[in-house]
Write an enzyme that holds these catalytic residues in place. Structure first.
Site, PDB file in Angstrom:
ATOM      1  N   ARG A   1      24.030  -2.933   3.272  1.00  0.00           N
ATOM      2  CA  ARG A   1      25.221  -2.413   2.600  1.00  0.00           C
ATOM      3  C   ARG A   1      25.504  -1.024   3.137  1.00  0.00           C
ATOM      4  O   ARG A   1      24.705  -0.472   3.875  1.00  0.00           O
ATOM      5  CB  ARG A   1      24.948  -2.297   1.099  1.00  0.00           C
ATOM      6  CG  ARG A   1      23.683  -1.474   0.834  1.00  0.00           C
ATOM      7  CD  ARG A   1      23.460  -1.164  -0.607  1.00  0.00           C
ATOM      8  NE  ARG A   1      22.067  -0.913  -0.913  1.00  0.00           N
ATOM      9  CZ  ARG A   1      21.435   0.242  -0.749  1.00  0.00           C
ATOM     10  NH1 ARG A   1      22.073   1.274  -0.247  1.00  0.00           N
ATOM     11  NH2 ARG A   1      20.162   0.371  -1.038  1.00  0.00           N
TER      12      ARG A   1
ATOM     13  N   LYS B   1       0.866  -1.172   0.000  1.00  0.00           N
ATOM     14  CA  LYS B   1       0.000   0.000   0.000  1.00  0.00           C
ATOM     15  C   LYS B   1       0.908   1.228   0.000  1.00  0.00           C
ATOM     16  O   LYS B   1       1.942   1.258   0.666  1.00  0.00           O
ATOM     17  CB  LYS B   1      -0.891   0.019   1.232  1.00  0.00           C
ATOM     18  CG  LYS B   1      -1.817   1.220   1.238  1.00  0.00           C
ATOM     19  CD  LYS B   1      -2.895   1.106   2.309  1.00  0.00           C
ATOM     20  CE  LYS B   1      -3.790   2.337   2.292  1.00  0.00           C
ATOM     21  NZ  LYS B   1      -4.504   2.503   1.002  1.00  0.00           N
TER      22      LYS B   1
ATOM     23  N   GLU C   1      12.393  -1.304   4.847  1.00  0.00           N
ATOM     24  CA  GLU C   1      13.310  -2.359   4.424  1.00  0.00           C
ATOM     25  C   GLU C   1      14.664  -2.195   5.090  1.00  0.00           C
ATOM     26  O   GLU C   1      14.979  -1.140   5.642  1.00  0.00           O
ATOM     27  CB  GLU C   1      13.466  -2.370   2.896  1.00  0.00           C
ATOM     28  CG  GLU C   1      14.026  -1.076   2.326  1.00  0.00           C
ATOM     29  CD  GLU C   1      14.037  -1.075   0.797  1.00  0.00           C
ATOM     30  OE1 GLU C   1      13.042  -1.529   0.207  1.00  0.00           O
ATOM     31  OE2 GLU C   1      15.029  -0.619   0.221  1.00  0.00           O
TER      32      GLU C   1
END
Lengths: 445, 83
Positions: free
Chosen positions: A293, A202, A289
């Site tokens: 890295r 969404k 998320e």
């Protein structure tokens, strides 16, 4: 010395950034380069350089076999992947582990865990971490995407499972838009990350993008290095980042920091990483998320904490204990970064490859430039449009804004269009100066 | 250049792709009939993909570059014979 020779499996400014820290640590450096980069600054400055193939990324910087061969040829004992390319490719980390090469980043297993965003979401939901409503599954067809979009409600956003940085992302407001977006998003994901998998969420309107930098060693010790505000974006690409965020008070900082460390610990995350959140106007935050890295925007955190993140990555990868304690990390002052892209702000940020005729760099107190470009440099069309980063630090946000304005005025690149004139306008914008921003700021100008 | 011929030009320096995704078949072949707004090819420049669509209906007379070839800004990519 933690390592004898580190191979940098990347190019451009981040390759140079990593080489610089290696040199300061007394570690040997090996650059890799494609045909397009044979005269580039990282190649000149590294102790050694290995050719890895043609200009197209999938034949060179994304070519796992070529990179592994280069590591062997150069007798590197560790590899730093930078960002983009193979940096979040679990197969690369695994190949290094199997070859007895230290991968400077999280374990292959952990990259896979972070990179599989749908299963990462599920695991974190089980821990009670707030996430954005959406699918936990890889989308296999436009029909499946449409069915899921009806469940969570339009608008929705398509994202690449294999990476971040806005590549492969598309917003859709209707089923028709979603069908059209599906194949382009998948194609972009495949080209940028070598993995066409996409998923759907969404789309939350008017949020801020705020992320937390974390460090974790192999002994289970974690710290966070406070937040970065990255709401100034175009096409889901960050353009301006700052640290700290004027929107984040002490309570929110502690909540975000603790949540980020909880997530890292739950994942068994080691090395440097970033936990990205969307924060709505009521300061409710959602996990977005994990970026497994070093980030493009890591310098703003370095400027307010005095910590060299790449150095910490190398030490952690060498199996050393983190000597930093959370209470010792006290952010000081204000840092801002402008991404200098070879793109035309007057033509919807269309890529603008070409030859740089001349450059005058800004300087003076509190100014840092991370770039690989120079007079006569050919900015080719094969790689990202990022050609450099202008970072400033000052005591507080208004001072940092003034410093950035004068640095932008000094900065002069001739031969190609860049985002510099665009930033000059943004730093004069009253709402930007007040810190009244969200991820749609640029769309609403 | 006659009125019936339309040259598709690259808007940017980049890499020419004949398909919209690596595993897909080419979007058009020589001799194929096309409608206005049909997608003809994709140009990648600095990781941004630009879809090129035909301004006219007609027939693809020639494809002037190979898949994955580098192309310059304003370079002719395809010849379309207008209906």
């Amino acid at each position: 010395m933690p390592f004898k020779r580190i191979l940098i499996a990347n190019r451009g400014e981040i390759a140079l950034r990593i080489i610089r820290t290696c040199k300061e640590m007394g570690i040997g450096t090996i650059a890799v380069y494609s045909d397009a980069d044979k005269d580039s600054l990282p190649v000149k400055i590294a102790d050694h350089a290995v050719h890895i193939g043609p200009a197209l990324s999938y034949k060179s910087y994304l070519n796992l076999d070529r990179i592994m061969a280069a590591i062997k040829e150069a007798k590197a004992d560790a590899v730093h992947p930078g960002y983009g390319f193979l940096s979040e490719n679990a197969d690369f980390a695994k190949a290094c582990e199997e070859a007895g090469i230290t991968f400077i980043g999280p374990s292959a297993q952990c990259i896979a865990r972070a990179g599989n965003k749908s299963s990462a979401r599920q695991a974190l939901m089980a821990l009670g971490i707030p996430v954005i409503p959406g699918s936990e599954d890889i989308l296999t067809s436009p029909d499946m995407a449409c069915a899921l979009a009806e469940t969570v409600g339009f608008p929705v956003i398509l994202k690449a499972s294999g990476g971040g940085g806005g590549r492969g992302m598309r917003i859709a407001h209707t089923p028709e838009e979603l069908r059209e977006a599906f194949s382009m998003a998948s194609g972009e994901a495949k080209a940028a990350f070598g993995n066409p998998d996409i998923y759907l969420e969404k789309y939350i309107t008017n949020p801020r993008h705020i992320e937390i930098q974390i460090l974790g060693d192999t002994f289970g010790h974690y710290v966070h290095l406070a937040e970065r505000e990255c709401s100034i974006q175009k096409r889901y690409q960050k353009l301006i980042e700052e640290a700290p965020s004027s929107f984040v008070d002490e309570d929110l900082r502690a909540a975000l920091g603790n949540t980020a460390v909880t997530i890292a610990r739950a994942m068994g995350y080691t090395n440097a990483g970033t936990i990205e959140f969307l924060v709505d106007k009521d300061k409710k935050f959602y996990f977005m998320e994990v970026n497994a890295r070093v980030q493009v925007e890591h310098p703003v955190t370095e400027m307010i904490t005095g910590i060299d993140i790449v150095r910490q990555q190398i030490l952690i990868a060498a199996g050393q204990k983190l000597t930093l304690k959370q209470e010792d990390i006290v952010p000081k002052g204000w840092a801002m970064e402008c991404r200098i892209n070879a793109s035309d702000p007057d033509d919807n940020f269309m890529p603008c490859p070409g030859r740089i005729e001349s450059i005058v760099f800004p300087g003076g107190p509190g100014v840092r430039i991370d770039t690989h470009i120079h007079d006569g440099y050919m900015v080719g069309p094969f790689y990202d449009s990022l050609i450099g980063k202008l970072i400033v630090w000052d005591q507080d946000r208004p001072s940092a804004i003034r410093r950035m304005k004068r640095a932008l005025d000094e900065f002069d690149i001739k031969g190609i269009q860049t985002t510099i004139p665009f930033f000059r306008k943004i730093f004069l914008n009253k709402n930007f100066q007040k810190g009244d921003i969200d991820t749609h700021f640029l769309d609403n100008l | 250049m006659g009125d019936k011929i339309y040259e598709v030009l690259s808007p940017v320096m980049g890499t020419f792709y004949r398909a919209s995704a690596p595993d897909n078949p080419p979007l058009v072949e020589v001799g194929q009939k096309i409608k206005a707004s049909d997608m003809l090819c994709v140009i990648e420049s600095m990781k941004i993909f630009t879809e090129l669509r035909s301004e006219y209906g007609g027939v693809v007379k020639d494809i002037l570059v190979e898949n994955e070839d580098p192309v310059m800004k304003k370079q002719a990519l395809m010849i379309i014979e207008k209906e």
